[in-house]
Scaffold this active site. Sequence first.
Site, PDB file in Angstrom:
ATOM      1  N   HIS A   1     -70.194  -1.459 -30.754  1.00 36.38           N
ATOM      2  CA  HIS A   1     -70.568  -2.378 -29.680  1.00 36.38           C
ATOM      3  C   HIS A   1     -71.781  -1.779 -28.964  1.00 36.38           C
ATOM      4  O   HIS A   1     -71.745  -0.599 -28.584  1.00 36.38           O
ATOM      5  CB  HIS A   1     -69.427  -2.507 -28.671  1.00 36.38           C
ATOM      6  CG  HIS A   1     -68.143  -3.053 -29.223  1.00 36.38           C
ATOM      7  ND1 HIS A   1     -67.756  -4.369 -29.037  1.00 36.38           N
ATOM      8  CD2 HIS A   1     -67.153  -2.473 -29.953  1.00 36.38           C
ATOM      9  CE1 HIS A   1     -66.575  -4.566 -29.626  1.00 36.38           C
ATOM     10  NE2 HIS A   1     -66.188  -3.426 -30.187  1.00 36.38           N
TER      11      HIS A   1
ATOM     12  N   CYS B   1     -67.342  -8.642 -43.244  1.00 33.73           N
ATOM     13  CA  CYS B   1     -67.947  -8.776 -44.576  1.00 33.73           C
ATOM     14  C   CYS B   1     -68.393 -10.223 -44.800  1.00 33.73           C
ATOM     15  O   CYS B   1     -69.468 -10.470 -45.363  1.00 33.73           O
ATOM     16  CB  CYS B   1     -66.964  -8.343 -45.660  1.00 33.73           C
ATOM     17  SG  CYS B   1     -66.801  -6.544 -45.838  1.00 33.73           S
TER      18      CYS B   1
ATOM     19  N   HIS C   1     -67.626  -1.011 -36.676  1.00 35.78           N
ATOM     20  CA  HIS C   1     -68.656  -1.691 -35.886  1.00 35.78           C
ATOM     21  C   HIS C   1     -68.868  -0.940 -34.590  1.00 35.78           C
ATOM     22  O   HIS C   1     -67.941  -0.364 -34.023  1.00 35.78           O
ATOM     23  CB  HIS C   1     -68.290  -3.149 -35.617  1.00 35.78           C
ATOM     24  CG  HIS C   1     -66.947  -3.344 -34.967  1.00 35.78           C
ATOM     25  ND1 HIS C   1     -65.765  -3.289 -35.679  1.00 35.78           N
ATOM     26  CD2 HIS C   1     -66.594  -3.578 -33.684  1.00 35.78           C
ATOM     27  CE1 HIS C   1     -64.755  -3.483 -34.855  1.00 35.78           C
ATOM     28  NE2 HIS C   1     -65.224  -3.658 -33.626  1.00 35.78           N
TER      29      HIS C   1
ATOM     30  N   ASP D   1     -71.921 -10.491 -30.196  1.00 29.18           N
ATOM     31  CA  ASP D   1     -70.469 -10.630 -30.102  1.00 29.18           C
ATOM     32  C   ASP D   1     -70.141 -12.041 -29.608  1.00 29.18           C
ATOM     33  O   ASP D   1     -70.773 -12.561 -28.700  1.00 29.18           O
ATOM     34  CB  ASP D   1     -69.902  -9.572 -29.137  1.00 29.18           C
ATOM     35  CG  ASP D   1     -68.400  -9.413 -29.296  1.00 29.18           C
ATOM     36  OD1 ASP D   1     -67.962  -8.317 -29.720  1.00 29.18           O
ATOM     37  OD2 ASP D   1     -67.645 -10.373 -29.020  1.00 29.18           O
TER      38      ASP D   1
HETATM   39  P1  5GP Z   1     -62.955  -4.527 -31.635  1.00 26.50           P
HETATM   40  O1  5GP Z   1     -61.928  -5.044 -30.683  1.00 26.50           O
HETATM   41  O2  5GP Z   1     -62.430  -4.502 -33.057  1.00 26.50           O
HETATM   42  O3  5GP Z   1     -63.591  -3.258 -31.228  1.00 26.50           O
HETATM   43  O4  5GP Z   1     -64.131  -5.568 -31.590  1.00 26.50           O
HETATM   44  C1  5GP Z   1     -64.181  -6.721 -32.349  1.00 26.50           C
HETATM   45  C2  5GP Z   1     -65.203  -7.601 -31.719  1.00 26.50           C
HETATM   46  O5  5GP Z   1     -65.544  -8.612 -32.639  1.00 26.50           O
HETATM   47  C3  5GP Z   1     -64.715  -8.314 -30.446  1.00 26.50           C
HETATM   48  O6  5GP Z   1     -65.550  -7.946 -29.364  1.00 26.50           O
HETATM   49  C4  5GP Z   1     -64.816  -9.796 -30.798  1.00 26.50           C
HETATM   50  O7  5GP Z   1     -65.265 -10.570 -29.716  1.00 26.50           O
HETATM   51  C5  5GP Z   1     -65.794  -9.795 -31.948  1.00 26.50           C
HETATM   52  N1  5GP Z   1     -65.574 -10.860 -32.910  1.00 26.50           N
HETATM   53  C6  5GP Z   1     -64.398 -11.182 -33.516  1.00 26.50           C
HETATM   54  N2  5GP Z   1     -64.586 -12.199 -34.376  1.00 26.50           N
HETATM   55  C7  5GP Z   1     -65.911 -12.517 -34.309  1.00 26.50           C
HETATM   56  C8  5GP Z   1     -66.705 -13.501 -34.971  1.00 26.50           C
HETATM   57  O8  5GP Z   1     -66.244 -14.288 -35.798  1.00 26.50           O
HETATM   58  N3  5GP Z   1     -68.017 -13.552 -34.656  1.00 26.50           N
HETATM   59  C9  5GP Z   1     -68.579 -12.684 -33.739  1.00 26.50           C
HETATM   60  N4  5GP Z   1     -69.887 -12.825 -33.494  1.00 26.50           N
HETATM   61  N5  5GP Z   1     -67.854 -11.741 -33.104  1.00 26.50           N
HETATM   62  C10 5GP Z   1     -66.549 -11.665 -33.385  1.00 26.50           C
HETATM   63 ZN    ZN Z   2     -65.608  -5.620 -44.121  1.00 28.71          ZN
END
Ligand code: 5GP
Ligand code: ZN
Length: 112
Positions: A100, A6, A98, A29
């Site tokens: 990917h 957010c 989200h 990412d």
């Molecule tokens: P999840 O593990 O929840 O599926 O994916 C979260 C993703 O968010 C991870 O791949 C991580 O690298 C990415 N991520 C976490 N914090 C940030 C951020 O502050 N900026 C960006 N661009 N990506 C983030």
């Molecule tokens: Zn949110």
Amino acid sequence: MDCIFCKIIRGDIPSQKLYEDELVYAFRDINPQAPFHALVVPKTHIGSADEITVDNSGAVAAVFTAIPKIAKAAGLGNGYRVITNIGEDGCQSVKHLHFHVLGGRKLPETMA
Ligand code: 5GP
Ligand code: ZN
């Protein structure tokens, strides 16, 4: 709300924007797992894909309408992968829905 995505959507935390419309925001990412690794999120806060309902599914449809545009702009004509992690066992680290989008090379066949 103390949600990192957010904050990114609001511009309170910087990001490398790839795409934006009324309902969707996409950015690179921070820890890419492939040559191209985008995160595509609905602007409205939905905790995960486990919280998709008829009422919020319009935002999800908008995300999936944006993904082919983002992939095309990134030159992923040979294919790509879309993944969403859900909850503890799914290793979801950010609790804002989200997707990917990974590509730019032949990805491994294994899913788990
Ligand atoms: P999840 O593990 O929840 O599926 O994916 C979260 C993703 O968010 C991870 O791949 C991580 O690298 C990415 N991520 C976490 N914090 C940030 C951020 O502050 N900026 C960006 N661009 N990506 C983030
Ligand atoms: Zn949110």
